[in-house]
Write a protein that holds these residues in place. Structure first.
Motif, PDB file in Angstrom:
ATOM      1  N   ARG A  74      -8.679  -3.663  -2.087  1.00 49.21           N
ATOM      2  CA  ARG A  74      -8.759  -4.507  -3.577  1.00 49.21           C
ATOM      3  C   ARG A  74      -7.795  -3.055  -4.569  1.00 49.21           C
ATOM      4  O   ARG A  74      -7.138  -3.304  -5.055  1.00 49.21           O
ATOM      5  N   ILE A 131      -4.682  -1.815  -3.945  1.00 46.65           N
ATOM      6  CA  ILE A 131      -3.768  -3.247  -4.216  1.00 46.65           C
ATOM      7  C   ILE A 131      -3.709  -3.434  -5.481  1.00 46.65           C
ATOM      8  O   ILE A 131      -1.604  -3.390  -6.204  1.00 46.65           O
ATOM      9  N   LYS A 132      -4.420  -2.890  -6.188  1.00 44.59           N
ATOM     10  CA  LYS A 132      -4.549  -2.545  -7.916  1.00 44.59           C
ATOM     11  C   LYS A 132      -3.402  -1.936  -8.422  1.00 44.59           C
ATOM     12  O   LYS A 132      -2.242  -1.915  -9.698  1.00 44.59           O
ATOM     13  N   LEU A 137      -1.604  -9.561  -6.962  1.00 44.78           N
ATOM     14  CA  LEU A 137      -1.458 -10.087  -5.720  1.00 44.78           C
ATOM     15  C   LEU A 137      -2.756  -9.946  -5.143  1.00 44.78           C
ATOM     16  O   LEU A 137      -2.896 -10.139  -4.414  1.00 44.78           O
ATOM     17  N   LEU A 138      -4.472  -9.272  -5.715  1.00 39.55           N
ATOM     18  CA  LEU A 138      -5.277 -10.050  -5.486  1.00 39.55           C
ATOM     19  C   LEU A 138      -5.026 -11.434  -4.518  1.00 39.55           C
ATOM     20  O   LEU A 138      -6.596 -11.211  -3.723  1.00 39.55           O
ATOM     21  N   ALA A 155      -0.881  -0.285  -6.525  1.00 39.76           N
ATOM     22  CA  ALA A 155       0.950  -0.929  -6.853  1.00 39.76           C
ATOM     23  C   ALA A 155       1.482  -0.987  -7.720  1.00 39.76           C
ATOM     24  O   ALA A 155       0.831  -1.819  -8.097  1.00 39.76           O
ATOM     25  N   LEU A 207      -5.376 -10.858   3.852  1.00 42.13           N
ATOM     26  CA  LEU A 207      -4.322  -9.835   4.649  1.00 42.13           C
ATOM     27  C   LEU A 207      -6.129  -9.152   5.225  1.00 42.13           C
ATOM     28  O   LEU A 207      -5.798  -8.036   6.448  1.00 42.13           O
ATOM     29  N   LEU A 243      -5.439 -11.230  -1.243  1.00 44.67           N
ATOM     30  CA  LEU A 243      -6.559 -10.501   0.175  1.00 44.67           C
ATOM     31  C   LEU A 243      -7.214 -11.239   1.003  1.00 44.67           C
ATOM     32  O   LEU A 243      -7.096 -10.543   1.996  1.00 44.67           O
ATOM     33  N   PHE A 285       0.946  -1.909  -0.173  1.00 47.13           N
ATOM     34  CA  PHE A 285      -0.092  -0.537   0.191  1.00 47.13           C
ATOM     35  C   PHE A 285       1.244   0.986  -0.696  1.00 47.13           C
ATOM     36  O   PHE A 285       2.144   0.892  -0.150  1.00 47.13           O
ATOM     37  N   VAL A 298       6.892  -3.165  -5.794  1.00 49.66           N
ATOM     38  CA  VAL A 298       6.597  -4.764  -4.974  1.00 49.66           C
ATOM     39  C   VAL A 298       7.392  -5.506  -5.063  1.00 49.66           C
ATOM     40  O   VAL A 298       7.891  -5.921  -4.732  1.00 49.66           O
ATOM     41  N   SER A 312       0.484  -5.869 -11.154  1.00 53.70           N
ATOM     42  CA  SER A 312       0.206  -6.189  -9.691  1.00 53.70           C
ATOM     43  C   SER A 312      -1.562  -7.025  -9.160  1.00 53.70           C
ATOM     44  O   SER A 312      -1.678  -7.110  -7.846  1.00 53.70           O
TER      45      SER A 312
END
Length: 255
Positions: free
Chosen positions: A162, A165-166, A138-139, A168, A145, A142, A22, A173, A135
């Motif tokens: 969400r 994250i998108k 990375l979902l 980033a 997290l 979720l 983040f 990362v 990125s």
């Protein structure tokens, strides 16, 4: 590295360092909620938000030194320094490298131990996947997290996480994953702390569970452990009012 940062309020400076992957955007509720109590300073760590990545090797120590430079720029001698998850790793490195700059320490949903070989390999796998595919990969993380309660009842929080994250940056990362993989064990650092500390954990945190928080609190000579109910790894985002209450009480206790 000059960090981009946001701040609110006045009084005792409290630096809050964000989680992976983040930016300081995750601390919106803290800037609003804690402003009447202290001066909240929320930097974007290297590569995230408005801060460039630069060309330093991946290192949590480099990130900690960035925070010290920010204090220098703002003419702040000592501050409460705290972080959540990756921000906690940076906080512990700051404690080791700049102990004379501390008024107090906040460690939220983080752990003091170093990664084992399996964890290091997983971080490298994620770093490479993000560089190749973006990125969005990375979902998949979720569900780990946020807590079960957030997944079931807090759709707006889930959507916000969400979205964060998108956006980033993939290079940041990957850099951060490699920095976290290379970090050292911080238990000796915690045992040597000479300022008060607040250790916070969500009771539904599966990434840095209660046992990790208890181990850190036990290591620190002057620590208070607080458990936030119905919150997972992102306790400050999932239950901001309770998180803010704990931090506000801690800052007031410092005088």
């Amino acid at each position: 590295m000059r960090l981009y940062w946001r701040s609110a309020g006045s009084g005792i400076p409290v630096v809050l360092l964000h989680a992976f992957p983040f930016s300081s955007a995750m601390w919106l509720s803290q800037r609003e909620g804690l402003a009447p109590v202290c001066r909240v300073i929320t930097p974007d760590l290297r590569g995230f938000g408005g801060t460039p990545l630069g060309d330093a090797r991946p290192s949590i120590d480099v990130m900690a030194d960035d925070v010290a430079h920010l204090l220098d720029q703002e003419g702040i001698d000592r501050a409460v320094v705290g972080g959540l998850s990756m921000g906690g790793y940076v906080t512990m490195a700051f404690c080791r490298r700049h102990p004379d700059r501390l008024l107090g320490v906040i460690l939220a949903d983080t752990k003091a131990g170093a990664d084992d070989e399996q964890a290091k390999a997983n971080r490298e796998r994620i770093a490479q996947a993000v560089l190749e595919k973006g990125s969005d990969v990375l979902l998949d993380q979720l569900p780990s997290l946020v807590g079960v309660t957030t997944q079931q009842r807090r759709g707006m929080v889930l959507g916000r996480v969400r979205g964060l994250i998108k956006v980033a940056p993939p290079k940041a990362v990957a850099w951060a994953q490699r920095a976290m993989a290379n970090r050292r064990d911080s238990f000796d650092t915690l045992r040597g702390l000479r300022v008060p500390a607040l250790v916070i954990v969500g009771d539904e945190d599966r990434l840095s569970p209660l046992a990790e928080a208890e181990a850190m609190a036990e290591a620190i000579p002057e620590a208070k452990l607080a458990v936030i109910e119905q919150a997972g790894h992102l306790s400050a985002v999932e239950r901001p009012e309770e998180f803010n209450r704990l931090v506000a009480d801690f800052v007031r206790s410092l005088g």
